[in-house]
Design a protein around this motif. Structure first.
Motif, PDB file in Angstrom:
ATOM      1  N   LEU A 151       0.849  -1.188   0.000  1.00  0.00           N
ATOM      2  CA  LEU A 151       0.000   0.000   0.000  1.00  0.00           C
ATOM      3  C   LEU A 151       0.887   1.241   0.000  1.00  0.00           C
ATOM      4  O   LEU A 151       1.797   1.353   0.828  1.00  0.00           O
ATOM      5  CB  LEU A 151      -0.916   0.021   1.234  1.00  0.00           C
ATOM      6  CG  LEU A 151      -1.751   1.293   1.420  1.00  0.00           C
ATOM      7  CD1 LEU A 151      -2.818   1.399   0.328  1.00  0.00           C
ATOM      8  CD2 LEU A 151      -2.400   1.316   2.804  1.00  0.00           C
ATOM      9  N   ILE A 152       0.624   2.148  -0.928  1.00  0.00           N
ATOM     10  CA  ILE A 152       1.354   3.412  -0.999  1.00  0.00           C
ATOM     11  C   ILE A 152       0.339   4.547  -0.906  1.00  0.00           C
ATOM     12  O   ILE A 152      -0.622   4.611  -1.681  1.00  0.00           O
ATOM     13  CB  ILE A 152       2.162   3.546  -2.307  1.00  0.00           C
ATOM     14  CG1 ILE A 152       3.142   2.377  -2.457  1.00  0.00           C
ATOM     15  CG2 ILE A 152       2.921   4.854  -2.321  1.00  0.00           C
ATOM     16  CD1 ILE A 152       2.631   1.279  -3.336  1.00  0.00           C
ATOM     17  N   LEU A 153       0.533   5.430   0.061  1.00  0.00           N
ATOM     18  CA  LEU A 153      -0.306   6.613   0.236  1.00  0.00           C
ATOM     19  C   LEU A 153       0.552   7.844  -0.029  1.00  0.00           C
ATOM     20  O   LEU A 153       1.625   8.005   0.557  1.00  0.00           O
ATOM     21  CB  LEU A 153      -0.890   6.666   1.652  1.00  0.00           C
ATOM     22  CG  LEU A 153      -1.720   5.453   2.093  1.00  0.00           C
ATOM     23  CD1 LEU A 153      -2.148   5.618   3.539  1.00  0.00           C
ATOM     24  CD2 LEU A 153      -2.941   5.287   1.196  1.00  0.00           C
ATOM     25  N   ASN A 154       0.080   8.721  -0.908  1.00  0.00           N
ATOM     26  CA  ASN A 154       0.813   9.931  -1.278  1.00  0.00           C
ATOM     27  C   ASN A 154       0.015  11.168  -0.888  1.00  0.00           C
ATOM     28  O   ASN A 154      -1.163  11.260  -1.225  1.00  0.00           O
ATOM     29  CB  ASN A 154       1.101   9.984  -2.786  1.00  0.00           C
ATOM     30  CG  ASN A 154       1.730   8.702  -3.296  1.00  0.00           C
ATOM     31  OD1 ASN A 154       1.152   8.035  -4.136  1.00  0.00           O
ATOM     32  ND2 ASN A 154       2.889   8.345  -2.799  1.00  0.00           N
ATOM     33  N   ALA A 155       0.672  12.102  -0.215  1.00  0.00           N
ATOM     34  CA  ALA A 155       0.063  13.399   0.093  1.00  0.00           C
ATOM     35  C   ALA A 155       1.009  14.494  -0.382  1.00  0.00           C
ATOM     36  O   ALA A 155       2.168  14.524   0.030  1.00  0.00           O
ATOM     37  CB  ALA A 155      -0.199  13.536   1.591  1.00  0.00           C
ATOM     38  N   PRO A 156       0.574  15.387  -1.259  1.00  0.00           N
ATOM     39  CA  PRO A 156       1.472  16.436  -1.774  1.00  0.00           C
ATOM     40  C   PRO A 156       1.857  17.441  -0.696  1.00  0.00           C
ATOM     41  O   PRO A 156       1.013  17.891   0.084  1.00  0.00           O
ATOM     42  CB  PRO A 156       0.650  17.095  -2.891  1.00  0.00           C
ATOM     43  CG  PRO A 156      -0.774  16.790  -2.546  1.00  0.00           C
ATOM     44  CD  PRO A 156      -0.778  15.465  -1.844  1.00  0.00           C
ATOM     45  N   ILE A 157       3.143  17.776  -0.669  1.00  0.00           N
ATOM     46  CA  ILE A 157       3.635  18.764   0.285  1.00  0.00           C
ATOM     47  C   ILE A 157       3.065  20.145  -0.029  1.00  0.00           C
ATOM     48  O   ILE A 157       2.855  20.965   0.867  1.00  0.00           O
ATOM     49  CB  ILE A 157       5.172  18.799   0.279  1.00  0.00           C
ATOM     50  CG1 ILE A 157       5.734  17.431   0.713  1.00  0.00           C
ATOM     51  CG2 ILE A 157       5.705  19.888   1.192  1.00  0.00           C
ATOM     52  CD1 ILE A 157       5.417  17.063   2.130  1.00  0.00           C
ATOM     53  N   ALA A 158       2.808  20.404  -1.311  1.00  0.00           N
ATOM     54  CA  ALA A 158       2.309  21.722  -1.714  1.00  0.00           C
ATOM     55  C   ALA A 158       0.995  22.058  -1.021  1.00  0.00           C
ATOM     56  O   ALA A 158       0.763  23.213  -0.650  1.00  0.00           O
ATOM     57  CB  ALA A 158       2.137  21.772  -3.229  1.00  0.00           C
TER      58      ALA A 158
END
Length: 261
Positions: A172-179
């Motif tokens: 499982l990969i969860l991505n949250a943008p730093i921007a």
């Protein structure tokens, strides 16, 4: 210029309000983004736990829940199987399937040499999520969750990522943008600046009227004392409270009565 008690009280309280606003703004500018990042890490862990509870090995069966989760939190969800093959979302499967087996253009069928030429390096490079898995295999193999910062070279965007395994062994990969975090911090700082200015103005107005109310009895007692010094005992202080000012007023009245008799 002589500073009266009212002016001292006004400037002192206004200075405290200004100091509080400035200190809060400084703390926000220095530590608010770190706090947002910490909260985002907790959110990633919560999402991982919720997905792990409902995931049974078939992402299509919970695709609606995953899509709702992505839309409400702004966090991108990707699932790979144990062979590092994408399983969710559907476009990720199609994208990497086309990358691994790119279609041969019709114009190349007539030219065997052209069709045998190597593909560009960008097509042969593993995807961003697959790279995350491979770089954090040691941590994942220990049954831990890897929370890392990385940059997607394809879209030139920084992310905070959680990489781990689900109950059935899928990744499982969860991505949250730093921007988005930085933008939230900027909005919060601007809002606090506006509220700070409003607090300073409103607080100064309140302090001004409060200072006038508190100093009015003192000025009245001072006027009575000056009259007494001129042997004018006709004016008495009207006691309206039992605090220190009221007690002082009673003492002035008593002194005025004794001197007058």
């Amino acid at each position: 210029m002589r500073l009266t008690i009212g002016k001292k009280l006004f400037w002192g309280m206004s200075g405290l309000i200004m100091l509080f606003v400035a200190l809060s703004q400084l703390l926000n500018s220095q530590f608010l983004e770190d706090y947002y990042v910490l909260e985002k890490k907790k959110q990633l862990m919560d999402i991982y736990v919720s997905i792990n509870q409902i995931y049974q090995g078939d992402p299509d069966s919970i695709s609606l829940e995953l899509e709702k989760l992505e839309r409400t939190t702004g966090i991108h969800v990707v699932v790979y199987n144990s062979k590092h093959e994408p399983r969710y979302p559907e476009q990720k499967r199609l994208q990497e399937s086309n990358t691994d087996n790119p279609p041969v253009p019709h114009s190349q069928t007539a030219n065997q040499q052209t069709s045998n030429q190597p593909r560009p390096n960008s097509e042969m490079e593993p995807s961003f999520e697959r790279n995350l898995i491979e770089k954090n295999l040691n941590i994942i193999a220990e049954g831990k969750e890897a929370i890392v910062f990385s940059k997607d070279p394809r879209i030139q965007t920084n992310f905070i990522n959680l990489v781990t395994t689900l109950n059935n062994g899928d990744y499982l990969i969860l991505n949250a943008p730093i921007a988005s975090i930085s933008e939230s911090v900027r909005i919060a700082n601007r809002f606090f600046l506006f509220t700070g200015l409003f607090t300073l103005i409103a607080g100064s107005i309140i302090v001004y009227f409060l200072a006038r109310k508190l100093t009015r009895p003192i000025l009245e007692l001072n006027d009575i004392a000056q009259r007494m010094a001129k042997l004018d005992f006709s004016q008495k202080y009207r006691v309206e409270s039992s605090d220190e000012v009221g007690q002082l007023g009673e003492s002035i009245n008593s002194l005025s009565t004794r001197l007058h008799t």
